[in-house]
Design a protein around this motif. Structure first.
Motif, PDB file in Angstrom:
ATOM      1  N   GLU A  30       0.848  -1.213   0.000  1.00  0.00           N
ATOM      2  CA  GLU A  30       0.000   0.000   0.000  1.00  0.00           C
ATOM      3  C   GLU A  30       0.874   1.250   0.000  1.00  0.00           C
ATOM      4  N   ASN A  31       1.890   1.260   0.903  1.00  0.00           N
ATOM      5  CA  ASN A  31       2.818   2.408   0.966  1.00  0.00           C
ATOM      6  C   ASN A  31       3.508   2.617  -0.373  1.00  0.00           C
ATOM      7  N   ALA A  32       4.030   1.488  -0.937  1.00  0.00           N
ATOM      8  CA  ALA A  32       4.780   1.599  -2.202  1.00  0.00           C
ATOM      9  C   ALA A  32       3.882   2.202  -3.290  1.00  0.00           C
ATOM     10  N   ILE A  33       2.608   1.758  -3.358  1.00  0.00           N
ATOM     11  CA  ILE A  33       1.682   2.312  -4.366  1.00  0.00           C
ATOM     12  C   ILE A  33       1.413   3.790  -4.068  1.00  0.00           C
ATOM     13  N   ARG A  34       1.175   4.055  -2.732  1.00  0.00           N
ATOM     14  CA  ARG A  34       0.803   5.412  -2.347  1.00  0.00           C
ATOM     15  C   ARG A  34       1.899   6.421  -2.681  1.00  0.00           C
ATOM     16  N   TYR A  35       3.170   6.020  -2.424  1.00  0.00           N
ATOM     17  CA  TYR A  35       4.259   6.982  -2.612  1.00  0.00           C
ATOM     18  C   TYR A  35       4.945   6.851  -3.988  1.00  0.00           C
ATOM     19  N   SER A  36       4.346   6.064  -4.902  1.00  0.00           N
ATOM     20  CA  SER A  36       4.914   5.939  -6.266  1.00  0.00           C
ATOM     21  C   SER A  36       4.254   6.948  -7.199  1.00  0.00           C
ATOM     22  N   SER A  93       9.865  -2.978  -3.396  1.00  0.00           N
ATOM     23  CA  SER A  93      10.552  -1.771  -3.869  1.00  0.00           C
ATOM     24  C   SER A  93       9.660  -0.959  -4.795  1.00  0.00           C
ATOM     25  N   ASP A  94       9.922   0.325  -4.775  1.00  0.00           N
ATOM     26  CA  ASP A  94       9.165   1.216  -5.667  1.00  0.00           C
ATOM     27  C   ASP A  94      10.123   2.220  -6.287  1.00  0.00           C
ATOM     28  N   CYS A  95       9.606   3.020  -7.216  1.00  0.00           N
ATOM     29  CA  CYS A  95      10.473   4.039  -7.822  1.00  0.00           C
ATOM     30  C   CYS A  95       9.913   5.425  -7.510  1.00  0.00           C
ATOM     31  N   PHE A 112       3.696   7.249  14.142  1.00  0.00           N
ATOM     32  CA  PHE A 112       3.256   8.576  13.681  1.00  0.00           C
ATOM     33  C   PHE A 112       4.334   9.353  12.920  1.00  0.00           C
ATOM     34  N   TYR A 113       5.463   8.670  12.588  1.00  0.00           N
ATOM     35  CA  TYR A 113       6.497   9.428  11.879  1.00  0.00           C
ATOM     36  C   TYR A 113       6.116   9.559  10.408  1.00  0.00           C
ATOM     37  N   LYS A 114       6.112  10.804   9.925  1.00  0.00           N
ATOM     38  CA  LYS A 114       5.792  11.036   8.508  1.00  0.00           C
ATOM     39  C   LYS A 114       6.898  11.866   7.904  1.00  0.00           C
ATOM     40  N   VAL A 115       7.400  11.397   6.754  1.00  0.00           N
ATOM     41  CA  VAL A 115       8.505  12.121   6.120  1.00  0.00           C
ATOM     42  C   VAL A 115       8.008  13.474   5.616  1.00  0.00           C
ATOM     43  N   ASP A 116       6.902  13.442   4.886  1.00  0.00           N
ATOM     44  CA  ASP A 116       6.376  14.687   4.307  1.00  0.00           C
ATOM     45  C   ASP A 116       5.198  15.151   5.146  1.00  0.00           C
ATOM     46  N   THR A 121      -2.048  10.285   2.745  1.00  0.00           N
ATOM     47  CA  THR A 121      -1.139   9.587   3.667  1.00  0.00           C
ATOM     48  C   THR A 121      -1.969   8.623   4.513  1.00  0.00           C
ATOM     49  N   GLY A 122      -1.299   7.711   5.146  1.00  0.00           N
ATOM     50  CA  GLY A 122      -1.997   6.789   6.030  1.00  0.00           C
ATOM     51  C   GLY A 122      -2.037   7.340   7.438  1.00  0.00           C
ATOM     52  N   SER A 123      -2.118   6.422   8.400  1.00  0.00           N
ATOM     53  CA  SER A 123      -2.226   6.843   9.805  1.00  0.00           C
ATOM     54  C   SER A 123      -0.864   7.187  10.410  1.00  0.00           C
ATOM     55  N   GLY A 124       0.217   6.799   9.744  1.00  0.00           N
ATOM     56  CA  GLY A 124       1.556   6.982  10.328  1.00  0.00           C
ATOM     57  C   GLY A 124       1.912   5.831  11.254  1.00  0.00           C
ATOM     58  N   LEU A 125       1.056   4.794  11.242  1.00  0.00           N
ATOM     59  CA  LEU A 125       1.295   3.644  12.132  1.00  0.00           C
ATOM     60  C   LEU A 125       1.617   2.366  11.363  1.00  0.00           C
ATOM     61  N   GLY A 126       1.472   2.440  10.033  1.00  0.00           N
ATOM     62  CA  GLY A 126       1.624   1.232   9.210  1.00  0.00           C
ATOM     63  C   GLY A 126       2.963   0.535   9.418  1.00  0.00           C
ATOM     64  N   LEU A 127       4.071   1.284   9.332  1.00  0.00           N
ATOM     65  CA  LEU A 127       5.398   0.652   9.453  1.00  0.00           C
ATOM     66  C   LEU A 127       5.674   0.171  10.881  1.00  0.00           C
ATOM     67  N   ALA A 128       5.130   0.908  11.866  1.00  0.00           N
ATOM     68  CA  ALA A 128       5.296   0.469  13.269  1.00  0.00           C
ATOM     69  C   ALA A 128       4.621  -0.890  13.458  1.00  0.00           C
ATOM     70  N   GLY A 160      13.697   6.024  -5.398  1.00  0.00           N
ATOM     71  CA  GLY A 160      12.780   5.019  -4.864  1.00  0.00           C
ATOM     72  C   GLY A 160      13.239   4.452  -3.527  1.00  0.00           C
ATOM     73  N   SER A 161      12.423   3.558  -3.005  1.00  0.00           N
ATOM     74  CA  SER A 161      12.719   2.960  -1.693  1.00  0.00           C
ATOM     75  C   SER A 161      12.525   1.462  -1.778  1.00  0.00           C
ATOM     76  N   ALA A 162      13.157   0.759  -0.855  1.00  0.00           N
ATOM     77  CA  ALA A 162      12.951  -0.685  -0.750  1.00  0.00           C
ATOM     78  C   ALA A 162      12.794  -1.029   0.727  1.00  0.00           C
TER      79      ALA A 162
HETATM   80  P1  ADP Z   1       1.710   6.046   6.667  1.00  0.00           P
HETATM   81  O1  ADP Z   1       0.487   5.337   7.032  1.00  0.00           O
HETATM   82  O2  ADP Z   1       1.698   7.516   6.888  1.00  0.00           O
HETATM   83  O3  ADP Z   1       2.246   5.632   5.361  1.00  0.00           O
HETATM   84  P2  ADP Z   1       3.758   4.457   7.646  1.00  0.00           P
HETATM   85  O4  ADP Z   1       4.164   4.121   9.031  1.00  0.00           O
HETATM   86  O5  ADP Z   1       3.354   3.323   6.787  1.00  0.00           O
HETATM   87  O6  ADP Z   1       2.711   5.582   7.748  1.00  0.00           O
HETATM   88  O7  ADP Z   1       4.963   5.187   6.980  1.00  0.00           O
HETATM   89  C1  ADP Z   1       5.629   6.183   7.718  1.00  0.00           C
HETATM   90  C2  ADP Z   1       6.213   7.213   6.802  1.00  0.00           C
HETATM   91  O8  ADP Z   1       7.247   6.627   6.034  1.00  0.00           O
HETATM   92  C3  ADP Z   1       5.239   7.691   5.800  1.00  0.00           C
HETATM   93  O9  ADP Z   1       4.478   8.778   6.278  1.00  0.00           O
HETATM   94  C4  ADP Z   1       6.105   8.107   4.648  1.00  0.00           C
HETATM   95  O10 ADP Z   1       6.557   9.427   4.845  1.00  0.00           O
HETATM   96  C5  ADP Z   1       7.265   7.183   4.731  1.00  0.00           C
HETATM   97  N1  ADP Z   1       7.113   6.070   3.780  1.00  0.00           N
HETATM   98  C6  ADP Z   1       6.606   4.842   4.008  1.00  0.00           C
HETATM   99  N2  ADP Z   1       6.677   4.069   2.897  1.00  0.00           N
HETATM  100  C7  ADP Z   1       7.255   4.834   1.944  1.00  0.00           C
HETATM  101  C8  ADP Z   1       7.620   4.630   0.568  1.00  0.00           C
HETATM  102  N3  ADP Z   1       7.379   3.447  -0.033  1.00  0.00           N
HETATM  103  N4  ADP Z   1       8.194   5.634  -0.098  1.00  0.00           N
HETATM  104  C9  ADP Z   1       8.451   6.818   0.513  1.00  0.00           C
HETATM  105  N5  ADP Z   1       8.137   7.092   1.782  1.00  0.00           N
HETATM  106  C10 ADP Z   1       7.540   6.120   2.481  1.00  0.00           C
END
Ligand code: ADP
Length: 494
Positions: A392-398, A420-422, A438-442, A450-457, A479-481
């Motif tokens: 979901e993240n990879a699609i969202r941030y691609s 991985s995404d580009c 709750f950490y969000k890059v942007d 954006t999501g909840s900021g909890l997905g990766l946690a 991109g990211s992996a």
């Molecule tokens: P969110 O639900 O906001 O995506 P996540 O915990 O999943 O929260 O991700 C935390 C933050 O990591 C995101 O807000 C985003 O800034 C960054 N992030 C996550 N996945 C990607 C990705 N594939 N490419 C770029 N940034 C990402």
């Protein structure tokens, strides 16, 4: 709190040592002086008796002949050579010769009854002390020549042939002087021993009381909330052991307090993060609702505002759902239902689930499963949740038309899955924090994209519950992996 009781403890210890030492010294001195006196006086007594016996046998002849001049001459010679006072009496107790002696002193030294006792065949030996004199006194009967009082074959019925008596008074000055000299030496030695005992008692008392004082000081510091103090007592005895135990207890207490402080900080941060996350959409909702209630929104804008409100409501609902999920994962209320699975089919099923979302974003979703992957013990639902969050993240941030690749490879006694995404990637400075709640890059992104900021946690928590680990690599603009590794062996079972 004063250190007064500690001082008393030290003083009591020292006094105990001193009292014991002094008591032992006194007993030894008394026993030694008494034995020494007895020894010297018994030697003197023995000498006196043997001289008395010898003198008695020499005096028999002149006494029997009643030769008073010869008797007096002989007693004078004996008194001179013995350096003693002598008295010779006839068989009625009348003094016949008393060279070097006051005749009355005989009466002062023995009573009349005692003289009769001697004249009837008995011997008296005693110590006589008085003002200015201290002497040994000996009085024995003088028998007819040829009579031996020790001969048991003599006629028991016959009275002993006593012809007179001999008394010798011998001054004990020399023996007393020797005893006094040795006693004086003993007193000097005892004084030295007491001084030594004071020094030893002091150092022993310090040795025992210092660790106790130190432990008391550390306990005091602890009670005032200072946990950096430790007891430095390394003796191998019980006190050293007690100090070690106290230090260990302090370590444990400070660790527990640090953990508690850390968890209180986490809680505080968590609450402030939640309130921050909730405040923004709630403020928007409230603003729009107030506008609608006041009727200041025209009908053309209303549907657009409703869309925004709907998106915010969805965001809030996702936030609550993810929060509950993370809270239950972290509180260990959830137990995994692990079963051995081939990850290929699981991955493909999760990817199928997101195919529609990828198409909506014009993204291309590719899945590559290496052949011969080992089966892995996983909870299939949780595994699906992890993969979905990452895809979901990879699609969202691609960007539109970007490729999202899902790969599974055997690695290090386990399997690594990489998504991985580009997209625009994440800077090196931000990378370490993206797994935090709750950490969000942007931060400027809208809530809808954006999501909840909890997905990766949540991903990290689930992977760690499986005994695995997560990793992220990214190059900004390229991109990211995101990857996670799961072990073949179930650590909980090995
Ligand atoms: P969110 O639900 O906001 O995506 P996540 O915990 O999943 O929260 O991700 C935390 C933050 O990591 C995101 O807000 C985003 O800034 C960054 N992030 C996550 N996945 C990607 C990705 N594939 N490419 C770029 N940034 C990402």
């Amino acid at each position: 709190m004063t250190l007064f009781p500690l001082k008393r403890f030290f003083t009591r210890l020292m006094l105990s040592y001193l009292v014991i030492t002094l008591a032992v010294l006194s007993v030894i001195s008394i026993v030694f002086i008494t034995l020494m006196q007895r020894y010297f006086f018994s030697v003197e007594g023995w000498q006196l008796v043997s001289r008395g016996e010898k003198a008695g046998s020499l005096l028999q002849e002149p006494l029997l002949r009643n030769d008073l001049p010869a008797l007096r001459k002989l007693t004078e010679t004996l008194a001179f050579s013995y350096d003693a006072s002598l008295w010779v009496t006839d068989k009625y107790g009348a003094v016949l010769a008393n060279p070097g002696a006051d005749p009355d002193r005989l009466g002062l030294s023995v009573e009349q009854g005692e003289i009769e006792h001697v004249l009837s065949g008995n011997v008296i030996t005693k110590q006589i002390t008085g003002p200015g004199y201290n002497s040994l006194f000996y009085m024995a009967p003088i028998y007819e020549p040829g009579y031996d009082p020790e001969d048991e074959n003599g006629d028991a019925g016959d009275a002993a042939p006593v012809i007179g008596s001999l008394a010798i008074s011998f001054p004990l000055g020399r023996a007393t002087g020797t005893v006094a000299g040795i006693t004086r030496l003993g007193i000097y030695a005892a004084a030295g021993a007491v001084a030594l005992a004071v020094i030893i008692a002091y150092s022993l008392s310090r040795q025992i009381s210092r660790p106790v004082e130190e432990m008391s000081r550390v306990a005091l510091e602890l009670s005032q909330g200072r946990f950096d103090q430790r007891v430095s007592c390394h003796t191998g005895d019980e006190l050293g052991h007690l100090a070690k135990t106290l230090n260990y207890a302090v370590d444990r207490v400070s660790e527990t307090i640090e953990q508690q402080q850390h968890s209180v900080k986490l809680q505080r941060d968590f609450i402030s993060d939640i309130s921050h996350e909730f405040r923004a959409p709630l403020t928007t909702l409230r603003g729009f609702l107030e506008l609608m209630r006041s009727g200041r929104i025209n009908s053309s804008d209303q549907s657009r505002y409703l869309e925004i409100m709907y998106a915010d409501t969805l965001h809030l609902s996702r936030l609550v759902q993810d929060l509950l999920e993370l809270a239950s994962l972290e509180s260990l209320q959830i137990t995994l239902v692990k079963e051995m699975h081939d990850l290929g089919p699981l991955l493909k099923s999760s990817a199928r689930h997101l195919q529609l979302a990828a198409e909506e974003k014009d993204a291309i979703l590719e899945v590559q499963i290496a052949s011969g992957l080992p089966s892995i013990p996983v909870d299939a639902n949780r595994f699906h949740q992890v993969v979905v969050n990452l895809i979901e993240n990879a699609i969202r941030y691609s960007p539109p038309g970007g490729v999202v690749a899902v790969k599974a490879d055997a690695e290090e006694q386990g399997v690594t899955i990489k998504v991985s995404d580009c997209g625009k990637g994440i800077s090196e400075a931000e990378l370490p924090f993206i797994w935090d709640r709750f950490y969000k890059v942007d931060k400027a992104r809208t809530r809808s994209d954006t999501g909840s900021g909890l997905g990766l946690a949540i991903v990290r928590r689930i992977v760690e519950m499986h005994g695995g680990r997560v990793a992220a690599e990214s190059a900004p603009g390229q991109g990211s992996a995101f990857s996670f590794w799961l072990p073949v062996e179930d650590a909980a079972l090995t």
